[in-house]
Design a protein around this motif. Structure first.
Motif, PDB file in Angstrom:
ATOM      1  N   HIS A   1       0.844  -1.192   0.000  1.00 32.61           N
ATOM      2  CA  HIS A   1       0.000   0.000   0.000  1.00 32.61           C
ATOM      3  C   HIS A   1       0.879   1.241   0.000  1.00 32.61           C
ATOM      4  O   HIS A   1       1.989   1.229   0.536  1.00 32.61           O
ATOM      5  CB  HIS A   1      -0.905   0.029   1.246  1.00 32.61           C
ATOM      6  CG  HIS A   1      -1.881  -1.101   1.293  1.00 32.61           C
ATOM      7  ND1 HIS A   1      -3.028  -1.123   0.526  1.00 32.61           N
ATOM      8  CD2 HIS A   1      -1.874  -2.265   2.007  1.00 32.61           C
ATOM      9  CE1 HIS A   1      -3.691  -2.251   0.766  1.00 32.61           C
ATOM     10  NE2 HIS A   1      -3.001  -2.956   1.655  1.00 32.61           N
ATOM     11  N   LEU A   2       0.360   2.318  -0.582  1.00 38.62           N
ATOM     12  CA  LEU A   2       1.093   3.578  -0.525  1.00 38.62           C
ATOM     13  C   LEU A   2       1.282   4.004   0.931  1.00 38.62           C
ATOM     14  O   LEU A   2       0.370   3.861   1.746  1.00 38.62           O
ATOM     15  CB  LEU A   2       0.328   4.677  -1.278  1.00 38.62           C
ATOM     16  CG  LEU A   2       0.329   4.604  -2.808  1.00 38.62           C
ATOM     17  CD1 LEU A   2      -0.554   5.702  -3.393  1.00 38.62           C
ATOM     18  CD2 LEU A   2       1.748   4.723  -3.358  1.00 38.62           C
ATOM     19  N   GLY A   3       2.460   4.549   1.231  1.00 42.53           N
ATOM     20  CA  GLY A   3       2.727   4.984   2.601  1.00 42.53           C
ATOM     21  C   GLY A   3       1.874   6.164   3.024  1.00 42.53           C
ATOM     22  O   GLY A   3       1.651   6.391   4.209  1.00 42.53           O
ATOM     23  N   LEU A   4       1.402   6.960   2.050  1.00 39.05           N
ATOM     24  CA  LEU A   4       0.523   8.093   2.341  1.00 39.05           C
ATOM     25  C   LEU A   4      -0.887   7.721   1.913  1.00 39.05           C
ATOM     26  O   LEU A   4      -1.106   7.279   0.792  1.00 39.05           O
ATOM     27  CB  LEU A   4       0.990   9.354   1.592  1.00 39.05           C
ATOM     28  CG  LEU A   4       2.459   9.746   1.788  1.00 39.05           C
ATOM     29  CD1 LEU A   4       2.769  11.039   1.036  1.00 39.05           C
ATOM     30  CD2 LEU A   4       2.799   9.899   3.267  1.00 39.05           C
ATOM     31  N   ASP A   5      -1.861   7.900   2.813  1.00 37.37           N
ATOM     32  CA  ASP A   5      -3.221   7.429   2.587  1.00 37.37           C
ATOM     33  C   ASP A   5      -4.038   8.442   1.789  1.00 37.37           C
ATOM     34  O   ASP A   5      -3.768   9.637   1.803  1.00 37.37           O
ATOM     35  CB  ASP A   5      -3.890   7.166   3.945  1.00 37.37           C
ATOM     36  CG  ASP A   5      -5.105   6.259   3.819  1.00 37.37           C
ATOM     37  OD1 ASP A   5      -5.354   5.756   2.705  1.00 37.37           O
ATOM     38  OD2 ASP A   5      -5.808   6.062   4.817  1.00 37.37           O
TER      39      ASP A   5
END
Length: 512
Positions: free
Chosen positions: A246-250
């Motif tokens: 998953h991308l580290g920034l939501d």
């Protein structure tokens, strides 16, 4: 060292002035002074040797820079990252290999720059303004001692007359999403704003952007054409390329920022001759890119923090207090923030427990006194700068949340803890509530009440429990904590937004 650090912050605070519009009429707010400062600090050659990625934009430029830095660090390069604003400590703006610069290094380079500029200070050469000094300090830090392989530099405001635009030959430039912000400085139309941002384009240097509104894209293309800049548009990241990561920034919007970061990183690697053995295309991302995107972190943007002060109460059987922090402060970013908040509270494990309980025990699962059930209350903690228009900000937030089934039980309005004219640190004393002018917070409250009880917000009024203005942030946090302690089965979910200053202040207080 603590005393010396406070002394440096006091010096820095003395440089803060009211931002004025940099335009041709005032020679870019005397932009030519930047080149005098570079000479005094002997930074001209040093900057020309840095391999820089330069990024401007209204929304997402900080996230884009964060993703880019993380990707290139995971590719094995020494990175320097300059971003703004900071949330708690000014050193957050200067990162070496992903870590904020140490106090020792900060002070060494700070006084080196400060003392040289003070020696030349006079009527014809005033001290640099706050952000200009920080940009000069960043270039000094990145070029000192062991030079970084890549410097990722985020524009502070606009582009053409921004302090970071002393960079003459970046490796690549990026423009993130454009929208209406800082119009008192950048102009009133998207075309004018885009023209300012495109000021970072350099002759022949490749540039990438994300899909933009037509008026903005037209201006970017026109400016690029004038300078012979190959301007290309990225596509949002395809989640499938992350290989179950998953991308580290939501947030859904981060796919666009990640797409821009991938393009900027790829061009940098190719231009500097470091792309060997890496295959980057629509169907494949190198392992280093996936790792960088998934490990990226940026405080105060789509961040979820539980209030640790409640200790043992933060468990699945008792109530709790959770803060959902996002520094959104434009209409577009508040809409994105509202979508994120609405999605992430639905994914909260305790919220799922409640839905299951309601399904098996219809009619009593959502009541705070019901067996096994837990009530979730959404509250808003809000402030914004007085140059912003709450009539544009609050409706976008409320209506987007409402469309996704989220109604705020209460709204709290507070002044920021940190002062705009003072650079603070962990040791900074809190503002005295008795000295605070609350007229702006009362204005925000009136806009909110009219919105909730007016036609736009009529669907919200049923679940609504009123609004409050607090003279200080600690008082608001105490009220929230006491609310949870009084009602042990209630899970309070607080969206903190409207100002990055506010988000930083909340983080500082709940971590004490």
């Amino acid at each position: 060292m603590a005393r010396e650090y406070e002394a440096a912050l006091n010096c820095l605070s003395s440089l803060i002035t009211r931002r004025s519009r940099a335009a041709r009429g005032n020679k870019g707010d005397r932009y030519d002074l930047m080149f005098d400062y570079l000479k005094i600090l002997e930074l001209e050659d040093a900057i020309s040797q840095l391999k820089i990625i330069h990024v401007a934009g209204t929304k997402g430029k900080g996230s884009t820079c964060t993703f880019t830095e993380s990707i290139l660090r995971c590719c094995g390069f020494r990175t320097g990252l300059f971003t703004s604003p900071h949330l708690i400590d000014v050193r957050e703006r200067f990162r070496l290999d992903g870590v904020k610069v140490s106090e020792e290094k900060f002070l060494e380079h700070f006084w080196w720059c400060w003392n040289r500029l003070q020696e030349k200070n006079g009527d014809n050469l005033p001290m640099p303004t706050y952000f200009r000094f920080l940009a000069l300090l960043a270039f000094k830090i990145f070029s000192a001692e062991q030079q970084v392989d890549v410097a990722i530099v985020e524009v502070g405001l606009g582009g053409k007359f921004d302090a970071t635009n002393v960079v003459k030959e970046p490796i690549v430039c990026g423009i993130s999403s454009l929208g209406y912000d800082h119009m008192e400085i950048l102009g009133n139309t998207l075309g004018e704003i885009a023209g300012e941002k495109a000021g970072i384009f350099k002759k022949g240097v490749p540039a990438w952007t994300v899909p933009q509104p037509e008026e903005a894209m037209r201006m970017l293309e026109e400016k690029a054409s004038q300078l012979g800049v190959p301007l290309q548009v990225v596509s949002p990241l395809d989640h499938g390329l992350l290989k179950n990561q998953h991308l580290g920034l939501d947030g859904e919007h981060q796919c666009l920022n990640a797409g821009l970061a991938i393009a900027l990183s790829s061009v940098w690697l190719k231009t500097t001759g470091n792309l060997q053995g890496m295959q980057i295309d629509q169907n494949n991302l190198p392992e280093q890119f996936v790792r960088g995107l998934s490990r990226a972190s940026l405080e105060g943007r789509a961040q979820v923090v539980s209030d640790s002060s409640l200790g043992q109460q933060q468990n699945s059987n008792l109530g709790g207090l959770t803060f959902y922090l996002d520094g959104a402060h434009s209409p577009e970013s508040l809409e994105v923030c509202a979508k994120w908040f609405s999605r992430v509270i639905r994914e909260d494990p305790s919220h799922l427990e409640e839905q299951i309980h309601k399904k098996h025990h219809p009619g009593r699962g959502g009541h705070p006194n019901s067996l096994g059930g837990k009530e979730h209350l959404q509250m808003l903690l809000f402030n914004c700068m007085s140059v912003r228009n709450p009539q544009l900000l609050l409706p976008r937030l409320v209506n987007t949340c409402s469309q996704h089934g989220v109604k705020f039980h209460k709204a709290l309005f507070v002044p920021n803890q940190s002062a705009y004219n003072k650079v603070g640190s962990h040791a900074s004393p809190p503002t005295d509530p008795q000295q605070v002018d609350l007229s702006w917070q009362l204005t925000l409250q009136r806009v909110w009440e009219n919105l909730i009880h007016g036609e736009q917000g009529s669907s919200c009024a049923n679940a609504y429990g009123g609004s409050l203005v607090f003279p200080s942030l600690p008082l608001a946090l105490n009220w929230l904590r006491e609310s949870v302690q009084r009602r042990r089965s209630v899970q309070v979910q607080v969206l903190v937004t409207g100002s990055l200053h506010l988000v930083g202040d909340v983080l500082r207080l709940i971590r004490k």
